[in-house]
Scaffold this motif. Structure first.
Motif, PDB file in Angstrom:
ATOM      1  N   PHE A   1      17.173 -49.804 -81.000  1.00  0.00           N
ATOM      2  CA  PHE A   1      16.425 -49.482 -79.782  1.00  0.00           C
ATOM      3  C   PHE A   1      15.647 -50.705 -79.290  1.00  0.00           C
ATOM      4  CE2 PHE A   1      12.936 -48.158 -77.204  1.00  0.00           C
ATOM      5  CZ  PHE A   1      13.459 -47.138 -76.432  1.00  0.00           C
ATOM      6  N   LEU A   2      14.921 -51.372 -80.193  1.00  0.00           N
ATOM      7  CA  LEU A   2      14.126 -52.536 -79.816  1.00  0.00           C
ATOM      8  C   LEU A   2      15.008 -53.652 -79.267  1.00  0.00           C
ATOM      9  CD1 LEU A   2      11.693 -52.584 -82.870  1.00  0.00           C
ATOM     10  CD2 LEU A   2      11.070 -52.038 -80.510  1.00  0.00           C
TER      11      LEU A   2
ATOM     12  N   GLY B   1      14.207 -53.889 -75.557  1.00  0.00           N
ATOM     13  CA  GLY B   1      13.174 -54.916 -75.524  1.00  0.00           C
ATOM     14  C   GLY B   1      11.760 -54.357 -75.464  1.00  0.00           C
ATOM     15  N   ARG B   2      11.590 -53.132 -75.898  1.00  0.00           N
ATOM     16  CA  ARG B   2      10.271 -52.490 -75.891  1.00  0.00           C
ATOM     17  C   ARG B   2      10.233 -51.408 -76.955  1.00  0.00           C
ATOM     18  NH1 ARG B   2      10.900 -47.482 -73.962  1.00  0.00           N
ATOM     19  NH2 ARG B   2      12.598 -47.047 -72.532  1.00  0.00           N
ATOM     20  N   ARG B   3       9.020 -50.882 -77.188  1.00  0.00           N
ATOM     21  CA  ARG B   3       8.838 -49.779 -78.124  1.00  0.00           C
ATOM     22  C   ARG B   3       9.365 -48.493 -77.499  1.00  0.00           C
ATOM     23  NH1 ARG B   3       3.083 -50.224 -80.621  1.00  0.00           N
ATOM     24  NH2 ARG B   3       2.958 -48.093 -79.903  1.00  0.00           N
TER      25      ARG B   3
ATOM     26  N   MET C   1       8.221 -44.306 -85.789  1.00  0.00           N
ATOM     27  CA  MET C   1       7.701 -45.674 -85.775  1.00  0.00           C
ATOM     28  C   MET C   1       6.176 -45.658 -85.934  1.00  0.00           C
ATOM     29  SD  MET C   1       7.580 -48.314 -82.570  1.00  0.00           S
ATOM     30  CE  MET C   1       6.365 -47.234 -81.791  1.00  0.00           C
ATOM     31  N   ASN C   2       5.534 -44.768 -85.222  1.00  0.00           N
ATOM     32  CA  ASN C   2       4.079 -44.652 -85.259  1.00  0.00           C
ATOM     33  C   ASN C   2       3.592 -44.301 -86.675  1.00  0.00           C
ATOM     34  OD1 ASN C   2       1.744 -44.898 -83.683  1.00  0.00           O
ATOM     35  ND2 ASN C   2       1.529 -42.685 -83.592  1.00  0.00           N
ATOM     36  N   ARG C   3       4.301 -43.383 -87.352  1.00  0.00           N
ATOM     37  CA  ARG C   3       3.939 -43.023 -88.728  1.00  0.00           C
ATOM     38  C   ARG C   3       4.050 -44.223 -89.662  1.00  0.00           C
ATOM     39  NH1 ARG C   3       6.571 -38.218 -87.531  1.00  0.00           N
ATOM     40  NH2 ARG C   3       8.501 -38.935 -88.443  1.00  0.00           N
ATOM     41  N   GLN C   4       5.101 -45.012 -89.496  1.00  0.00           N
ATOM     42  CA  GLN C   4       5.288 -46.186 -90.352  1.00  0.00           C
ATOM     43  C   GLN C   4       4.163 -47.188 -90.115  1.00  0.00           C
ATOM     44  OE1 GLN C   4       7.797 -45.500 -92.537  1.00  0.00           O
ATOM     45  NE2 GLN C   4       7.925 -43.749 -91.165  1.00  0.00           N
TER      46      GLN C   4
ATOM     47  N   THR D   1       0.346 -48.907 -74.797  1.00  0.00           N
ATOM     48  CA  THR D   1       0.997 -48.697 -73.508  1.00  0.00           C
ATOM     49  C   THR D   1       0.047 -49.074 -72.380  1.00  0.00           C
ATOM     50  OG1 THR D   1       2.234 -46.897 -74.506  1.00  0.00           O
ATOM     51  CG2 THR D   1       2.230 -46.996 -72.121  1.00  0.00           C
ATOM     52  N   ALA D   2      -1.233 -48.694 -72.507  1.00  0.00           N
ATOM     53  CA  ALA D   2      -2.215 -49.018 -71.468  1.00  0.00           C
ATOM     54  C   ALA D   2      -2.363 -50.530 -71.310  1.00  0.00           C
ATOM     55  CB  ALA D   2      -3.555 -48.386 -71.797  1.00  0.00           C
ATOM     56  N   GLU D   3      -2.406 -51.250 -72.436  1.00  0.00           N
ATOM     57  CA  GLU D   3      -2.526 -52.706 -72.367  1.00  0.00           C
ATOM     58  C   GLU D   3      -1.294 -53.330 -71.728  1.00  0.00           C
ATOM     59  OE1 GLU D   3      -4.848 -54.522 -76.035  1.00  0.00           O
ATOM     60  OE2 GLU D   3      -3.539 -52.872 -76.660  1.00  0.00           O
TER      61      GLU D   3
END
Length: 163
Positions: A35-36, A40-42, A57-60, A98-100
């Motif tokens: 996917f990355l 080219g993004r999360r 991904m977030n859990r890892q 995401t906000a950044e």
């Protein structure tokens, strides 16, 4: 027991010895890696087919942060192997929120607009309106910070770099 012939025949099958959990982890990791590379993004939290990959991904990442932030914790304490931690680190997953990322994208749009047009975006011009509104919100946040003693960047929703 097994005969020597039976052992040889079983070995020839090359049956994976990893546990189901390890195989599932490897499969999810490879999905994330692909996917990355492809996008080219999360993965995004709010996009249907990306949601499960985002959650994994977030859990890892949370497990690794927990290990980094807690003295005495090692890989096994967070349910990962040393190899898995190394593989995740090698991915260099963008860590900005995401906000950044959205802020940076809007800033670059504004920067390009100013360079291209030599003027600020206009409030009443269709395509420029959103950029004008964003720019105006950023200016208000900065003025608010300047006018209020004790107010810092984080209390107005900006980082020092963004100011």
């Amino acid at each position: 027991g097994l005969t020597e012939e039976q052992v040889k025949r079983l070995a020839a099958l090359q049956i994976p010895t990893a546990s189901t959990a390890e195989l599932r982890w490897k499969q999810r990791f490879e999905e994330l890696e692909t996917f990355l590379r492809t996008h080219g993004r999360r993965p995004k939290q709010n996009v249907g087919q990306e949601r499960n990959l985002y959650l994994w991904m977030n859990r890892q990442q949370k497990k690794i942060r927990q290990m980094e932030d807690t003295p005495g914790l090692d890989c096994s304490s967070i349910g990962l192997t040393e190899e898995q931690v190394k593989r995740l680190a090698a991915l260099q997953i963008p860590t900005a929120s995401t906000a950044e990322l959205r802020w940076k994208q809007r800033f670059e749009e504004l920067e390009t607009f100013l360079r291209t047009h030599g003027r600020r975006p206009k409030q009443n011009v269709g395509q420029e309106r959103n950029l004008y509104l964003w720019m105006n919100r950023q200016q208000k946040k900065i003025r608010q910070m300047e006018d209020t003693p004790g107010l810092d960047c984080s209390s107005i929703g900006l980082t020092e770099e963004q100011v």
